[in-house]
Design a protein around this motif. Structure first.
Motif, PDB file in Angstrom:
ATOM      1  N   TRP A  41       0.839  -1.213   0.000  1.00  0.00           N
ATOM      2  CA  TRP A  41       0.000   0.000   0.000  1.00  0.00           C
ATOM      3  C   TRP A  41       0.867   1.253   0.000  1.00  0.00           C
ATOM      4  O   TRP A  41       0.549   2.227  -0.675  1.00  0.00           O
ATOM      5  N   GLN A  42       1.971   1.200   0.761  1.00  0.00           N
ATOM      6  CA  GLN A  42       2.854   2.372   0.807  1.00  0.00           C
ATOM      7  C   GLN A  42       3.474   2.616  -0.571  1.00  0.00           C
ATOM      8  O   GLN A  42       3.623   3.757  -1.002  1.00  0.00           O
ATOM      9  N   ALA A  43       3.764   1.510  -1.272  1.00  0.00           N
ATOM     10  CA  ALA A  43       4.322   1.657  -2.624  1.00  0.00           C
ATOM     11  C   ALA A  43       3.290   2.314  -3.542  1.00  0.00           C
ATOM     12  O   ALA A  43       3.633   3.161  -4.378  1.00  0.00           O
ATOM     13  N   ALA A  44       2.011   1.963  -3.374  1.00  0.00           N
ATOM     14  CA  ALA A  44       0.957   2.596  -4.184  1.00  0.00           C
ATOM     15  C   ALA A  44       0.905   4.094  -3.875  1.00  0.00           C
ATOM     16  O   ALA A  44       0.845   4.921  -4.794  1.00  0.00           O
ATOM     17  N   LEU A  45       0.969   4.434  -2.596  1.00  0.00           N
ATOM     18  CA  LEU A  45       0.934   5.860  -2.215  1.00  0.00           C
ATOM     19  C   LEU A  45       2.087   6.624  -2.867  1.00  0.00           C
ATOM     20  O   LEU A  45       1.919   7.749  -3.331  1.00  0.00           O
ATOM     21  N   ALA A  46       3.246   5.963  -2.887  1.00  0.00           N
ATOM     22  CA  ALA A  46       4.434   6.634  -3.434  1.00  0.00           C
ATOM     23  C   ALA A  46       4.285   6.893  -4.936  1.00  0.00           C
ATOM     24  O   ALA A  46       4.974   7.740  -5.498  1.00  0.00           O
ATOM     25  N   GLN A  47       3.381   6.145  -5.594  1.00  0.00           N
ATOM     26  CA  GLN A  47       3.195   6.334  -7.045  1.00  0.00           C
ATOM     27  C   GLN A  47       2.211   7.457  -7.378  1.00  0.00           C
ATOM     28  O   GLN A  47       2.033   7.804  -8.538  1.00  0.00           O
ATOM     29  N   LEU A  48       1.529   7.977  -6.371  1.00  0.00           N
ATOM     30  CA  LEU A  48       0.517   9.001  -6.661  1.00  0.00           C
ATOM     31  C   LEU A  48       1.182  10.234  -7.265  1.00  0.00           C
ATOM     32  O   LEU A  48       2.206  10.695  -6.754  1.00  0.00           O
ATOM     33  N   PRO A  49       0.592  10.772  -8.312  1.00  0.00           N
ATOM     34  CA  PRO A  49       1.212  11.941  -8.946  1.00  0.00           C
ATOM     35  C   PRO A  49       1.089  13.184  -8.068  1.00  0.00           C
ATOM     36  O   PRO A  49       0.135  13.308  -7.307  1.00  0.00           O
ATOM     37  N   ASP A  50       2.061  14.071  -8.174  1.00  0.00           N
ATOM     38  CA  ASP A  50       1.967  15.350  -7.445  1.00  0.00           C
ATOM     39  C   ASP A  50       1.209  16.328  -8.326  1.00  0.00           C
ATOM     40  O   ASP A  50       1.719  16.739  -9.361  1.00  0.00           O
ATOM     41  N   PHE A 157      -7.341   1.485   5.781  1.00  0.00           N
ATOM     42  CA  PHE A 157      -8.173   2.692   5.762  1.00  0.00           C
ATOM     43  C   PHE A 157      -7.310   3.933   6.007  1.00  0.00           C
ATOM     44  O   PHE A 157      -7.556   4.994   5.437  1.00  0.00           O
ATOM     45  N   VAL A 158      -6.290   3.771   6.855  1.00  0.00           N
ATOM     46  CA  VAL A 158      -5.378   4.892   7.103  1.00  0.00           C
ATOM     47  C   VAL A 158      -4.646   5.249   5.803  1.00  0.00           C
ATOM     48  O   VAL A 158      -4.473   6.417   5.452  1.00  0.00           O
ATOM     49  N   MET A 159      -4.271   4.231   5.038  1.00  0.00           N
ATOM     50  CA  MET A 159      -3.586   4.468   3.761  1.00  0.00           C
ATOM     51  C   MET A 159      -4.525   5.154   2.761  1.00  0.00           C
ATOM     52  O   MET A 159      -4.117   6.020   1.999  1.00  0.00           O
ATOM     53  N   GLN A 160      -5.786   4.747   2.753  1.00  0.00           N
ATOM     54  CA  GLN A 160      -6.751   5.393   1.850  1.00  0.00           C
ATOM     55  C   GLN A 160      -6.885   6.876   2.207  1.00  0.00           C
ATOM     56  O   GLN A 160      -6.934   7.745   1.324  1.00  0.00           O
ATOM     57  N   PHE A 161      -6.940   7.145   3.517  1.00  0.00           N
ATOM     58  CA  PHE A 161      -7.013   8.545   3.940  1.00  0.00           C
ATOM     59  C   PHE A 161      -5.786   9.306   3.443  1.00  0.00           C
ATOM     60  O   PHE A 161      -5.890  10.417   2.929  1.00  0.00           O
ATOM     61  N   GLN A 162      -4.619   8.683   3.600  1.00  0.00           N
ATOM     62  CA  GLN A 162      -3.371   9.349   3.178  1.00  0.00           C
ATOM     63  C   GLN A 162      -3.396   9.635   1.681  1.00  0.00           C
ATOM     64  O   GLN A 162      -2.876  10.656   1.231  1.00  0.00           O
ATOM     65  N   ALA A 163      -4.015   8.707   0.924  1.00  0.00           N
ATOM     66  CA  ALA A 163      -4.090   8.914  -0.529  1.00  0.00           C
ATOM     67  C   ALA A 163      -4.917  10.165  -0.832  1.00  0.00           C
ATOM     68  O   ALA A 163      -4.542  10.974  -1.683  1.00  0.00           O
ATOM     69  N   ILE A 164      -6.025  10.331  -0.125  1.00  0.00           N
ATOM     70  CA  ILE A 164      -6.846  11.529  -0.359  1.00  0.00           C
ATOM     71  C   ILE A 164      -6.079  12.774   0.096  1.00  0.00           C
ATOM     72  O   ILE A 164      -6.014  13.775  -0.615  1.00  0.00           O
ATOM     73  N   LYS A 165      -5.459  12.679   1.258  1.00  0.00           N
ATOM     74  CA  LYS A 165      -4.767  13.864   1.798  1.00  0.00           C
ATOM     75  C   LYS A 165      -3.563  14.251   0.942  1.00  0.00           C
ATOM     76  O   LYS A 165      -3.183  15.423   0.892  1.00  0.00           O
TER      77      LYS A 165
END
Ligand SMILES: C[S@@+](CC[C@H](N)C(=O)[O-])C[C@H]1O[C@@H](n2cnc3c(N)ncnc32)[C@H](O)[C@@H]1O
Length: 323
Positions: A41-50, A157-165
């Motif tokens: 999940w952390q790897a997915a977060l790291a792929q989110l575009p800025d 769920f914490v990771m999903q929140f981080q993705a939105i934030k």
């Protein structure tokens, strides 16, 4: 998890004593040893575009983040692909740069049922216990809360929140990987505490009420939502095993029993503001949550019963004042 924005908001407030243990709690709640898929999940977060956020709306049914110029088709497809690595998405809906996250729950229905009955959140410090991915926490911010802290022990769920934030940039809303039992005793720091969808998962609902009370300032408001059954103040259902296929369901009181429990826990000015049967428009399988959902948990021949033979899910919302 970077909490550098949270700590200054807690310093010099009634929340300060919590700071002594909070960093260790957060570290334990997101430990790779405990949660095998965390690294994925952390790897997915790291792929989110800025992407620079433009318009944001936390005060509408769909929590939305947009920007100009919008993403092109290919970029949108890529963003959707990354966000889907965090499935199942249960609470929402969200729209992120044109990607609509069609969650299992239309959590906005619950918010609609309570938003006009609670104390206005403007300027308040709010705790959202069992906040899931934080959908309602965003709505609390949208309603003007000064600070919202959500807690939920599920790291996905914490990771999903981080993705939105990731897309909103700094906002005074945080979701921490903790259960209610991690809250320090006698904090008495929050103006409003929400506990929605949690009480029936607790083996000791009375202890849960006492813990919620300990989080609230004197005169603060509790907003409690839980499954209930029809019946008088002595009616409580303890399912033999699962309830509507849910594990870990312990006590489902009638609304009148729930009010008695709140009185016994010392709360004042207790009001029942809503009772609603959960319908298949509110909870259903989607492309973002592909497992079975409510439709499969009800008796196909009699939708007023669960497949275990209990009354179908009825949920109630209570408001009460902390002594
Ligand atoms: C039914 S969901 C409710 C989510 C959201 N509050 C809502 O009303 O839509 C229950 C949530 O409680 C969380 N939970 C379970 N045990 C908990 C505990 N001990 N303390 C806090 N949250 C807990 C679960 O991880 C889950 O996200």
């Amino acid at each position: 998890m970077d909490l550098s924005q949270l700590y200054p908001l807690m310093t010099d407030t009634a929340l300060e004593p919590w700071l002594e243990i909070l960093p260790r709690q957060v570290e334990a709640g997101l430990s790779n040893d405990s949660y095998g898929k965390l690294a994925e999940w952390q790897a997915a977060l790291a792929q989110l575009p800025d992407i620079q956020a433009g318009n944001m709306d936390f005060n509408a049914d769909i929590v939305s983040i947009g920007g100009e110029p919008g993403l092109d088709k290919k970029e949108k497809a890529r963003l959707e692909e990354i966000l889907k690595k965090l499935m199942p998405w249960r609470k929402g809906p969200y729209r992120v740069h044109g990607v609509y996250i069609d969650t299992e729950w239309r959590s906005d229905f619950k918010w609609q049922r309570l938003k006009d009955a609670i104390q206005p959140l403007a300027g308040r410090r709010v705790l959202d216990v069992g906040c899931g991915n934080g959908y309602h926490s965003w709505r609390m911010l949208g309603a003007g809360a000064e600070l919202v802290i959500g807690i939920d022990p599920s790291p996905l769920f914490v990771m999903q929140f981080q993705a939105i934030k990731h897309f909103t940039g700094p906002q005074p809303v945080f979701v921490l990987p903790l259960g209610i039992e991690a809250m320090p005793d006698s904090l008495r720091a929050f103006d409003t505490v929400f506990s929605m969808g949690v009480l029936y998962h607790r083996r000791s609902p009375m202890d849960h009420l006492y813990q919620l009370k300990q989080c609230l300032k004197q005169g603060g408001e509790l907003v409690l939502e839980t499954l209930v059954i029809k019946g008088d103040e002595h009616a409580v259902l303890m399912p033999e095993d699962r309830y509507a296929q849910m594990r870990n369901v312990w006590f489902i009181p009638s609304s009148r029993a729930m009010m008695l429990w709140l009185r016994r826990a010392g709360f004042k000015n207790i009001r029942l503001i809503d009772e609603t049967y959960t319908g298949v428009q509110e909870q259903r399988a989607t492309d973002w949550m592909r497992f079975h959902s409510l439709e499969n948990f009800l008796d196909a021949d009699d939708m007023s019963r669960t497949i275990e033979g209990y009354d179908a899910p009825l949920r109630a919302i209570f408001i009460a004042e902390a002594p």
